[in-house]
Design an enzyme around this catalytic site. Structure first.
Site, PDB file in Angstrom:
ATOM      1  N   THR A  84      15.768  26.986  21.674  1.00  0.00           N
ATOM      2  CA  THR A  84      16.535  28.178  22.132  1.00  0.00           C
ATOM      3  C   THR A  84      15.725  28.871  23.683  1.00  0.00           C
ATOM      4  O   THR A  84      14.644  28.870  23.177  1.00  0.00           O
ATOM      5  CB  THR A  84      16.896  29.051  21.250  1.00  0.00           C
ATOM      6  OG1 THR A  84      17.744  28.569  20.417  1.00  0.00           O
ATOM      7  CG2 THR A  84      17.418  30.387  21.685  1.00  0.00           C
ATOM      8  N   ARG A 119      29.955  27.689  13.437  1.00  0.00           N
ATOM      9  CA  ARG A 119      28.526  28.372  12.701  1.00  0.00           C
ATOM     10  C   ARG A 119      28.187  29.251  13.952  1.00  0.00           C
ATOM     11  O   ARG A 119      27.971  28.393  15.196  1.00  0.00           O
ATOM     12  CB  ARG A 119      27.623  27.547  12.365  1.00  0.00           C
ATOM     13  CG  ARG A 119      26.264  28.189  11.940  1.00  0.00           C
ATOM     14  CD  ARG A 119      25.246  28.166  13.141  1.00  0.00           C
ATOM     15  NE  ARG A 119      23.774  28.573  12.320  1.00  0.00           N
ATOM     16  CZ  ARG A 119      22.880  28.647  13.451  1.00  0.00           C
ATOM     17  NH1 ARG A 119      22.997  28.447  14.782  1.00  0.00           N
ATOM     18  NH2 ARG A 119      21.917  29.076  13.106  1.00  0.00           N
TER      19      ARG A 119
HETATM   20  C1  SD4 Z   1      20.123  29.417  16.089  1.00  0.00           C
HETATM   21  N1  SD4 Z   1      18.331  30.373  16.789  1.00  0.00           N
HETATM   22  O1  SD4 Z   1      21.337  28.900  16.547  1.00  0.00           O
HETATM   23  C2  SD4 Z   1      19.057  29.531  17.421  1.00  0.00           C
HETATM   24  C3  SD4 Z   1      18.673  28.074  17.594  1.00  0.00           C
HETATM   25  C4  SD4 Z   1      17.303  27.834  17.503  1.00  0.00           C
HETATM   26  O2  SD4 Z   1      15.673  26.372  16.365  1.00  0.00           O
HETATM   27  O3  SD4 Z   1      16.395  28.863  18.084  1.00  0.00           O
HETATM   28  N2  SD4 Z   1      16.788  26.885  16.945  1.00  0.00           N
HETATM   29  O4  SD4 Z   1      19.808  29.440  14.940  1.00  0.00           O
END
Ligand code: SD4
Length: 344
Positions: free
Chosen positions: A204, A232
């Site tokens: 992200t 989700r």
């Molecule tokens: C999530 N925080 O969808 C985001 C994705 C992420 O490691 O950062 N994944 O939970």
């Protein structure tokens, strides 16, 4: 204007112009104590690939542009990059093979916009900005977000690249959902793009910027946890969890397993800790420690990282596990820095 309110207006105006003349800025909570803003403009973002995204934001910031425009332009770079399998085009899909995007944006006036579980649009961040600017709402989700984007000129396209489809089919063989601690992006050519400070982490993007006027904005965009359940939504599009901006105090953003960030309303917590006087890195560390207190067993197996910047342009980050890093660009600093972590 009544004479007392006119007097008050003139006093306030005089205070404002004195601050402008001396290059200082007043923080409301500091009750008229001028604070010198250092090294503006500045942009800070998550992970090593944030460096490239920061360069996009810098194009705008260095010409005196607005932080909001800078963070949008910056995060659009990894959104469009098919080699980045955790954001936008080429993102890894959910367990049913759908690439679903989460994004949010927030400006210096507490305006914010968000899209959740958006399909078939590359620049989720720009749709989030349009939700902020063109609707009476803050969040649009799923098909409603897609219809809104299409009605506003965004083009639909398939976001699932052959590489991400291949990875999904490989995952389907075991269909075991276990988020990786630091995502190893297999498509990235490390020899061409060595990442200082740790493994080749791609995840992200959360980005925060301060512009020449001392105003803050932030953006966060992701395809979310790979192979999640359809529908989700993680922390990234949730104002206060994945991103929070308070123009009087600072901003924070997160990456990692979103469920644990939502549970503690992580980015808002970091900003509130800075309001209490914590330095950015300390505020991020305390938020990480809160996750450990709330979910001690889970915390050992997952990654969560926060980055934060305060109104003075001081920044920092902290994560649960080693390997998290963040990218900074200002007039005096350009680089990627490893964050300290709770587990070593
Ligand atoms: C999530 N925080 O969808 C985001 C994705 C992420 O490691 O950062 N994944 O939970």
């Amino acid at each position: 204007m009544a004479s007392s309110s006119r007097r008050k207006f003139l006093q306030t105006a005089a205070l404002g112009s004195a601050a402008a003349l001396t290059g200082t800025r007043l923080l409301a909570h500091e009750k008229k104590v001028p604070v010198i803003i250092k090294d503006n403009p500045i942009v800070v973002s998550t992970w090593g690939f944030g460096k490239e995204a920061n360069a996009g934001a810098w194009e705008i910031l260095s010409k005196g542009g607005r932080a909001l425009d800078a963070v949008e332009a910056g995060v659009k770079i990894p959104e469009a990059d098919p080699k980045n399998q955790t954001i936008g085009y080429g993102g890894l899909p959910d367990r049913d093979g759908h690439v679903t995007l989460d994004a949010c944006i927030m400006d210096e006036n507490y305006n914010c916009g968000s899209v959740m579980c958006l399909e078939n649009i590359v620049h989720a961040i720009s749709v989030a900005r349009m939700v902020m600017e063109k609707t009476p709402h803050i969040v649009l989700a799923g098909d409603g977000a897609l219809q809104f984007a299409l009605a506003n000129g965004f083009k639909a396209q398939n976001l699932l690249t052959p590489e991400s489809e291949k990875a999904w089919k490989e995952w389907l063989k075991t269909a075991n959902y276990h988020p990786e601690i630091n995502i190893e992006n297999r498509l990235y050519d490390k020899s061409k793009d060595p990442m200082p400070g740790g493994p080749d982490n791609h995840d992200t993007i959360g980005m925060m910027a301060i512009d020449v006027n001392g105003n803050l904005s932030g953006a966060c965009t992701t395809s979310g946890m790979a192979f999640k359940m359809h529908g989700r939504v993680g922390d990234s599009p949730i104002i206060g969890a994945g991103l929070y901006v308070d123009n009087e105090i600072g901003a924070a953003t997160s990456t990692g397993v979103g469920e644990e960030v939502i549970r503690i309303v992580g980015s808002h917590l970091v900003v509130e800790l800075m309001r209490l006087g914590r330095a950015p890195e300390d505020a991020c560390r305390e938020a990480v420690e809160r996750i450990i207190q709330r979910s001690p067993e889970k915390a050992k197996e997952i990654q969560v990282g926060f980055i934060a910047i305060n109104k003075n342009g001081e920044y920092g980050g902290y994560s649960l596990q080693p390997g998290f890093e963040y990218a900074v660009q200002s007039k005096s600093v350009t680089g990627v820095f490893p964050a300290k972590s709770h587990y070593k």
